[in-house]
Each structure stands twice: as structure tokens, then as C-alpha cells.
Design a protein around this motif. Structure first.
Motif, PDB file in Angstrom:
ATOM      1  N   ALA A   1       1.225  -0.866  -0.230  1.00  0.00           N
ATOM      2  CA  ALA A   1       0.049   0.181   0.070  1.00  0.00           C
ATOM      3  C   ALA A   1       1.185   1.300   0.094  1.00  0.00           C
ATOM      4  CB  ALA A   1      -1.230   0.420   1.465  1.00  0.00           C
ATOM      5  N   VAL A   2       1.886   1.802   0.590  1.00  0.00           N
ATOM      6  CA  VAL A   2       2.717   2.167   0.920  1.00  0.00           C
ATOM      7  C   VAL A   2       4.013   2.519  -0.276  1.00  0.00           C
ATOM      8  CG1 VAL A   2       4.602   3.557   1.875  1.00  0.00           C
ATOM      9  CG2 VAL A   2       3.354   2.018   3.206  1.00  0.00           C
ATOM     10  N   MET A   3       3.994   1.609  -0.585  1.00  0.00           N
ATOM     11  CA  MET A   3       4.955   2.049  -2.341  1.00  0.00           C
ATOM     12  C   MET A   3       3.471   2.265  -3.231  1.00  0.00           C
ATOM     13  SD  MET A   3       7.688   1.879  -1.318  1.00  0.00           S
ATOM     14  CE  MET A   3       8.502   1.642  -2.843  1.00  0.00           C
ATOM     15  N   LEU A   4       2.560   1.840  -3.704  1.00  0.00           N
ATOM     16  CA  LEU A   4       1.694   2.045  -4.639  1.00  0.00           C
ATOM     17  C   LEU A   4       0.830   3.394  -4.116  1.00  0.00           C
ATOM     18  CD1 LEU A   4       0.135  -0.015  -6.291  1.00  0.00           C
ATOM     19  CD2 LEU A   4      -2.180   0.215  -4.925  1.00  0.00           C
ATOM     20  N   SER A   5       0.867   4.047  -2.573  1.00  0.00           N
ATOM     21  CA  SER A   5       0.614   5.365  -3.014  1.00  0.00           C
ATOM     22  C   SER A   5       1.581   6.137  -2.769  1.00  0.00           C
ATOM     23  CB  SER A   5       0.290   5.512  -1.418  1.00  0.00           C
ATOM     24  OG  SER A   5      -0.437   4.981  -1.102  1.00  0.00           O
TER      25      SER A   5
ATOM     26  N   GLN B   1      -5.668   0.050  -3.454  1.00  0.00           N
ATOM     27  CA  GLN B   1      -5.553   0.513  -2.479  1.00  0.00           C
ATOM     28  C   GLN B   1      -4.274   1.422  -1.601  1.00  0.00           C
ATOM     29  OE1 GLN B   1      -4.714  -2.351   1.295  1.00  0.00           O
ATOM     30  NE2 GLN B   1      -7.917  -2.231   1.022  1.00  0.00           N
ATOM     31  N   THR B   2      -4.224   2.502  -1.285  1.00  0.00           N
ATOM     32  CA  THR B   2      -3.499   3.324  -1.357  1.00  0.00           C
ATOM     33  C   THR B   2      -3.334   2.840   0.501  1.00  0.00           C
ATOM     34  OG1 THR B   2      -4.864   4.792  -0.628  1.00  0.00           O
ATOM     35  CG2 THR B   2      -3.751   5.257  -2.952  1.00  0.00           C
ATOM     36  N   ILE B   3      -1.990   4.077   0.689  1.00  0.00           N
ATOM     37  CA  ILE B   3      -2.629   4.497   2.112  1.00  0.00           C
ATOM     38  C   ILE B   3      -3.402   4.189   3.102  1.00  0.00           C
ATOM     39  CG2 ILE B   3      -1.205   5.253   4.560  1.00  0.00           C
ATOM     40  CD1 ILE B   3       1.313   5.504   2.607  1.00  0.00           C
ATOM     41  N   SER B   4      -4.056   5.773   2.451  1.00  0.00           N
ATOM     42  CA  SER B   4      -5.204   6.044   2.953  1.00  0.00           C
ATOM     43  C   SER B   4      -6.818   5.086   3.118  1.00  0.00           C
ATOM     44  CB  SER B   4      -5.688   7.113   2.208  1.00  0.00           C
ATOM     45  OG  SER B   4      -4.852   8.351   1.725  1.00  0.00           O
ATOM     46  N   ALA B   5      -7.188   3.995   1.529  1.00  0.00           N
ATOM     47  CA  ALA B   5      -8.011   3.370   1.646  1.00  0.00           C
ATOM     48  C   ALA B   5      -7.628   1.904   2.516  1.00  0.00           C
ATOM     49  CB  ALA B   5      -7.997   2.399   0.196  1.00  0.00           C
ATOM     50  N   ALA B   6      -6.027   1.960   3.025  1.00  0.00           N
ATOM     51  CA  ALA B   6      -5.909   1.169   3.656  1.00  0.00           C
ATOM     52  C   ALA B   6      -5.823   1.475   4.924  1.00  0.00           C
ATOM     53  CB  ALA B   6      -4.072   0.419   2.917  1.00  0.00           C
ATOM     54  N   ILE B   7      -5.618   2.530   5.233  1.00  0.00           N
ATOM     55  CA  ILE B   7      -5.805   3.010   7.284  1.00  0.00           C
ATOM     56  C   ILE B   7      -7.629   2.558   6.990  1.00  0.00           C
ATOM     57  CG2 ILE B   7      -5.780   4.936   8.440  1.00  0.00           C
ATOM     58  CD1 ILE B   7      -3.536   5.222   7.491  1.00  0.00           C
ATOM     59  N   TYR B   8      -8.123   3.354   6.304  1.00  0.00           N
ATOM     60  CA  TYR B   8      -9.612   3.142   6.388  1.00  0.00           C
ATOM     61  C   TYR B   8     -10.335   1.856   6.266  1.00  0.00           C
ATOM     62  CZ  TYR B   8     -14.779   3.528   4.494  1.00  0.00           C
ATOM     63  OH  TYR B   8     -16.134   2.712   4.642  1.00  0.00           O
ATOM     64  N   THR B   9      -9.914   1.026   5.639  1.00  0.00           N
ATOM     65  CA  THR B   9     -10.085  -0.907   5.420  1.00  0.00           C
ATOM     66  C   THR B   9     -10.302  -1.706   7.320  1.00  0.00           C
ATOM     67  OG1 THR B   9      -9.778  -1.390   3.241  1.00  0.00           O
ATOM     68  CG2 THR B   9      -9.571  -2.604   4.858  1.00  0.00           C
ATOM     69  N   LEU B  10      -8.554  -0.733   7.109  1.00  0.00           N
ATOM     70  CA  LEU B  10      -8.002  -1.235   8.999  1.00  0.00           C
ATOM     71  C   LEU B  10      -8.988  -0.895  10.125  1.00  0.00           C
ATOM     72  CD1 LEU B  10      -3.753  -1.134   8.389  1.00  0.00           C
ATOM     73  CD2 LEU B  10      -5.302  -3.057   9.091  1.00  0.00           C
ATOM     74  N   THR B  11      -9.341   0.670   9.597  1.00  0.00           N
ATOM     75  CA  THR B  11     -10.283   0.993  10.654  1.00  0.00           C
ATOM     76  C   THR B  11     -11.307   0.133  10.729  1.00  0.00           C
ATOM     77  OG1 THR B  11     -11.161   3.171   9.778  1.00  0.00           O
ATOM     78  CG2 THR B  11      -9.317   2.843  11.193  1.00  0.00           C
ATOM     79  N   GLN B  12     -12.179  -0.272   9.607  1.00  0.00           N
ATOM     80  CA  GLN B  12     -13.258  -0.727   9.560  1.00  0.00           C
ATOM     81  C   GLN B  12     -12.971  -2.453  10.767  1.00  0.00           C
ATOM     82  OE1 GLN B  12     -16.205   0.923   9.059  1.00  0.00           O
ATOM     83  NE2 GLN B  12     -14.416   2.411   8.632  1.00  0.00           N
TER      84      GLN B  12
ATOM     85  N   PHE C   1      -2.130   1.529  12.723  1.00  0.00           N
ATOM     86  CA  PHE C   1      -1.522   3.147  13.227  1.00  0.00           C
ATOM     87  C   PHE C   1      -0.139   3.165  13.011  1.00  0.00           C
ATOM     88  CE2 PHE C   1       1.638   4.288  16.703  1.00  0.00           C
ATOM     89  CZ  PHE C   1       1.426   5.838  16.868  1.00  0.00           C
ATOM     90  N   ARG C   2       0.390   1.817  12.222  1.00  0.00           N
ATOM     91  CA  ARG C   2       1.872   1.924  11.545  1.00  0.00           C
ATOM     92  C   ARG C   2       1.676   2.602  10.650  1.00  0.00           C
ATOM     93  NH1 ARG C   2       1.993  -3.087  13.423  1.00  0.00           N
ATOM     94  NH2 ARG C   2       1.289  -4.340  11.420  1.00  0.00           N
ATOM     95  N   LEU C   3       0.688   2.699   9.845  1.00  0.00           N
ATOM     96  CA  LEU C   3       0.206   3.356   8.394  1.00  0.00           C
ATOM     97  C   LEU C   3      -0.034   5.217   8.579  1.00  0.00           C
ATOM     98  CD1 LEU C   3      -1.842   0.839   6.951  1.00  0.00           C
ATOM     99  CD2 LEU C   3       0.689   1.437   5.864  1.00  0.00           C
ATOM    100  N   VAL C   4      -0.532   5.384   9.107  1.00  0.00           N
ATOM    101  CA  VAL C   4      -0.541   6.804   9.872  1.00  0.00           C
ATOM    102  C   VAL C   4       0.803   6.631   9.808  1.00  0.00           C
ATOM    103  CG1 VAL C   4      -0.992   8.896  11.735  1.00  0.00           C
ATOM    104  CG2 VAL C   4      -2.914   6.807  10.760  1.00  0.00           C
ATOM    105  N   ILE C   5       1.610   6.338  10.600  1.00  0.00           N
ATOM    106  CA  ILE C   5       3.214   7.114  11.132  1.00  0.00           C
ATOM    107  C   ILE C   5       4.079   6.946   9.938  1.00  0.00           C
ATOM    108  CG2 ILE C   5       5.786   6.007  12.326  1.00  0.00           C
ATOM    109  CD1 ILE C   5       3.674   7.028  14.386  1.00  0.00           C
ATOM    110  N   VAL C   6       3.975   6.286   8.686  1.00  0.00           N
ATOM    111  CA  VAL C   6       4.732   6.172   7.634  1.00  0.00           C
ATOM    112  C   VAL C   6       3.923   7.377   6.798  1.00  0.00           C
ATOM    113  CG1 VAL C   6       4.874   4.965   5.213  1.00  0.00           C
ATOM    114  CG2 VAL C   6       5.076   3.718   7.882  1.00  0.00           C
TER     115      VAL C   6
END
Lengths: 220, 231
Positions: free
Chosen positions: B11-15, B180-191, B200-205
Motif C-alpha cells: 500500500a505504501v509503495m503503491l501510494s 489500495q493506497t495508504i489512505s484506503a488501507a487505513i480506512y479498511t483497517l479501521t473497519q 497506526f503503523r501506516l499513520v506513522i509512515v
């Protein structure tokens, strides 16, 4: 020889001018706001006359009847502006070299050294225009125009923004330039004391018209 | 702490890839549009100006939906591009880049336009008397003098592209490894119930990338300004 015959409506008055310049330094002399700068802008191709004809030797630069209007960058007319207009993002050396480089000519170290010596700007080459004094800036501007190998040099009140001391600093260079017969000059000024030493020919302009042509006696 | 799983890395590299491609492809258009708006007067100028700013004021979902209507596989434009050029946007990372590019465009154009407006056109006249054609004047005077604005626009555009969420997810959905970008991944993880630590790791990145981009842009802008104002 430069021959100019132009008409141009400029805001509240109309410029209607005809004169010729056979070489040396022709001074366009007259009060401020009488359209002198507009005249040399038209010679340079920066301003389009409404009507008329401008020719340099056999080369017609503008002729409305013949629908000729050579763009500024093809006129090979050097221009020294009142405020220098050096490129702030380039060093003095690159400013001087700009015209040769953009024209695609091979470097000519002899010509470069000649102009640098003539204007005494060798010590400034690595500096940026922002760090130059007004007098230095104008000398570099003159050098930059010369090194583009113009067929004629236009100077628009090149000393107007300088104090008396700085003017005296530059005048000798302009005299050298004229006496070297390197390029004919058209010199715009409203200050008689400044151009008396330089003028070989004077065109007096007032209210958008030529009121007299002749020698330096017109400056008094 | 930053022990990212392979999926998170993807997700990070894709973003980064989507934001970089979106910014790089938009930049030439952005410079051209900024120049037009700064210098030219033409019929429909205010319409063009409004159109460019539209993604800024429209709900991102609306922009994403419009893209779906225009570039979907069955949409006329999308079908035409797919059949003739093999370019497919829908549900691909290229579509995410398109959405990000359009959303970022107004932010990219504005600083460039302002910096072009601030250039003294007398310098361009001077260049033309020295023999430079209009194209050369643009390349050797206008563009270098607009560089601080170009850097600012690029940086703002990149930041916006990196964080774009609404239009992207509407247009190309949320496919791991493709859109699936970082934002989309974070959104998915919160669900999902146990997604907190990964989110949280993705937020830090995300914070690290944004800070790095800011610092880099600041550094470039300073260098450009120093070049312009003499040293």
C-alpha cells in the motif's frame, strides 16, 4: 543607415515621427513623456506602429503597407534598458553570453574579452546581477547588448537611474563605444548635460513630433 | 514499531507510485494552464479557471463518480481509450493516478500561476531583443524565474495526491495491490476489529512521507530562491 517613419496612437497623444540616422550616436532628445521610448520600442520590435516603415540599411524591419513586421528576436537590434533588465537567475558572465548562446554562435573569446575590457567588467563576471551597483549593472547591460552582435544599439535613458557620480563613471565607456565605430547608436535622453559629449546627431522631439534635427547645438 | 507487513508495504509503495505518476504527468499540463491563465486573455478563460478549481470545491465522491461515468469500461470515453490505445483506468492503479492528478491539479496550478504573474515581462522583452524566440524566452527566462512556484505547486500537488481518498475510492475502489493506497488501507483497517496497530503503523509512515516531502520542497525552494536573488 536607419530610417524611421512611424505613427502610433498612444493614450492621449499621437506619435508621428520621421527621422534617419546615418551612424555614430543619434540622440532622441526631449522632455519626458513625449514618446521617445515608444519610438525605440518600435525600432526594437517590442511595440507595433499603427502605420509607417522602419528600415535598417536595405533590410525592412516594419512596413505596414507591405505587411512586413520582423519579430523582435530576428531584428538583431541591441537594447540597453533604463533599468538594466539583467536576468536575475544568471551570473554576469551568463548574462553577457546570453545573446551569443541563444543565437547558436560558437564562443568567441576575443570578442568577449574585447567587450569586457571596453566596459571594465572583468571583475564582475562571477557575480549575480542582484549584487551589482547601478553603474555596474548598466555597464553589464551594455556589454550584454553588444555581445549579441547587434546591427545597431538602442539606449533608453541608460543613465537616468544613476546619480551624477555614476553617470560620469559610464559616459567614457559610451564615448569609447561611439568612437570605436562599433555599432551605430540611438540614444534616448531628456538630459542635455548627459548627452552633449556623446551626440553626433540630435533629433529633438516634443509632443510626439520631431521639432528639429541637427547637431549638438540643439541640446542647449 | 514500523515492522510493516508485506501488504502494508504494498500500500505504501503503491501510494508513492500513484502520487508520483499523478504529479509528474500533471506538471507539464499544470505549467501550460498556469501560463495561459497568467498571461493570455481568451474567450472562456473564466470557464477554464472555474473548471480547474471544480475538484477543489466539489465533494470528492462526486468527482470520483464523474470519472467513473466518463472512464468506466462501458462508458464511451473509457471504451474508446481501451479499444484504441489499450489504456484502461477503471479499477486500475492508473485510474487512481488519474483521480489523484485531477484532484491535485488546482493546488498544483495555483502557485505556478502566481509565480508566473509575478515575473517582470520586461525581462522577457529583453531576452527577445537578444535574439530569443518566444519558446526560448519561455525556456530560459520564464520557466527558471517561475521555479519557486513550480516547486511549491509540485509539492502541494504531490501531498494532495498522496492523501486523496474520496475520488479514488469511488472511481477505482479499494483493491489491495492495485488501487489500495495508504489512505484506503487505513480506512479498511479501521473497519475491522483488530486493525488498530496496523492502522497506526501506516499513520506513522504517512506522517514520515509528508514531512520528508515538506522538508525536501523547502530545501529546493530555498536553493531556487538563492539562485534567483543572487549570492
Amino acid at each position: 543607415m536607419l530610417s524611421v517613419r512611424v505613427e502610433k496612437a498612444l493614450g492621449d497623444f499621437t506619435l508621428d515621427i520621421a527621422f534617419t540616422s546615418a551612424g555614430g550616436a543619434t540622440v532622441l532628445f526631449g522632455p519626458s513623456g513625449t514618446g521617445k521610448t515608444s519610438i525605440i520600442n518600435m525600432i526594437a520590435g517590442l511595440l507595433r506602429p499603427d502605420r509607417g516603415r522602419i528600415a535598417l540599411d536595405d533590410d525592412v524591419l516594419f512596413d505596414d503597407a507591405a505587411r512586413i513586421d520582423v519579430p523582435a528576436h530576428k531584428r538583431r537590434v541591441g537594447y540597453v534598458f533604463q533599468e538594466g533588465r539583467l536576468f536575475p537567475h544568471l551570473s554576469v558572465k551568463s548574462n553577457l553570453d546570453y545573446g551569443r548562446w541563444i543565437g547558436g554562435h560558437a564562443a568567441d573569446p576575443a570578442a568577449f574579452t574585447h567587450v569586457v575590457d571596453l566596459l571594465d567588467i572583468g571583475a564582475l563576471l562571477d557575480r549575480r546581477p542582484g549584487k551589482l551597483s547601478g553603474g555596474e549593472r548598466q555597464r553589464v547591460a551594455i556589454g550584454r547588448a553588444l555581445l549579441a552582435r547587434p546591427r545597431m544599439l538602442l539606449l533608453d535613458e541608460p543613465l537616468a537611474s544613476l546619480d551624477a557620480g555614476r553617470k560620469a563613471e559610464i559616459l567614457p565607456y559610451l564615448e569609447r563605444l561611439r568612437d570605436g565605430a562599433e555599432v551605430p547608436m540611438i540614444y534616448v535622453s531628456h538630459d542635455a548635460s548627459e548627452v552633449t559629449r556623446i551626440a553626433s546627431h540630435v533629433v529633438r522631439i516634443d509632443g510626439g513630433r520631431v521639432t528639429a534635427t541637427g547637431g549638438v547645438e540643439l541640446l542647449s | 514499531m514500523l515492522d510493516l507487513s508485506p501488504e502494508e508495504w504494498t500500500a505504501v509503495m503503491l501510494s508513492l507510485r500513484i502520487a508520483a505518476v499523478a504529479t509528474a504527468v500533471s506538471l507539464p499540463f499544470g505549467i501550460a494552464v498556469a501560463y495561459l491563465l497568467a498571461r493570455k486573455n481568451f474567450w472562456g478563460k473564466s470557464v477554464l479557471d472555474a473548471l480547474i478549481h471544480l475538484p477543489l470545491v466539489l465533494p470528492p465522491v462526486v468527482t470520483g463518480y464523474l470519472l467513473l461515468i466518463a472512464f468506466g469500461r462501458k462508458a464511451p470515453l473509457g471504451a474508446f481509450l481501451a479499444d484504441n490505445f489499450g489504456i484502461v483506468f477503471s479499477f486500475r492503479w492508473t485510474g487512481a493516478a488519474l483521480a489523484c492528478g485531477i484532484m491535485a491539479f488546482p493546488l498544483l496550478v495555483r502557485p505556478i500561476r502566481l509565480s508566473i504573474e509575478a515575473i517582470d515581462t520586461k525581462l522577457e522583452d529583453a531576452a527577445s531583443t537578444l535574439g530569443a524566440s518566444r519558446l526560448w524566452v519561455f525556456a530560459t527566462v520564464t520557466l527558471p524565474l517561475a521555479l519557486p512556484g513550480i516547486i511549491a505547486g509540485t509539492m502541494l500537488g504531490f501531498a494532495k495526491a498522496l492523501g486523496e481518498f474520496g475520488a479514488t475510492i469511488t472511481f477505482v475502489s479499494n483493491i489491495p495491490g492495485e488501487t489500495q493506497t495508504i489512505s484506503a488501507a487505513i480506512y479498511t483497517l479501521t473497519q475491522v476489529p483488530d486493525g488498530d496497530s496496523a492502522a497506526f503503523r501506516l499513520v506513522i509512515v504517512s506522517i514520515i512521507i509528508s514531512l520528508a516531502a515538506l522538508i525536501a520542497a523547502e530545501w529546493f525552494a530555498r536553493r531556487a530562491a538563492a539562485r534567483l536573488h543572487g549570492n
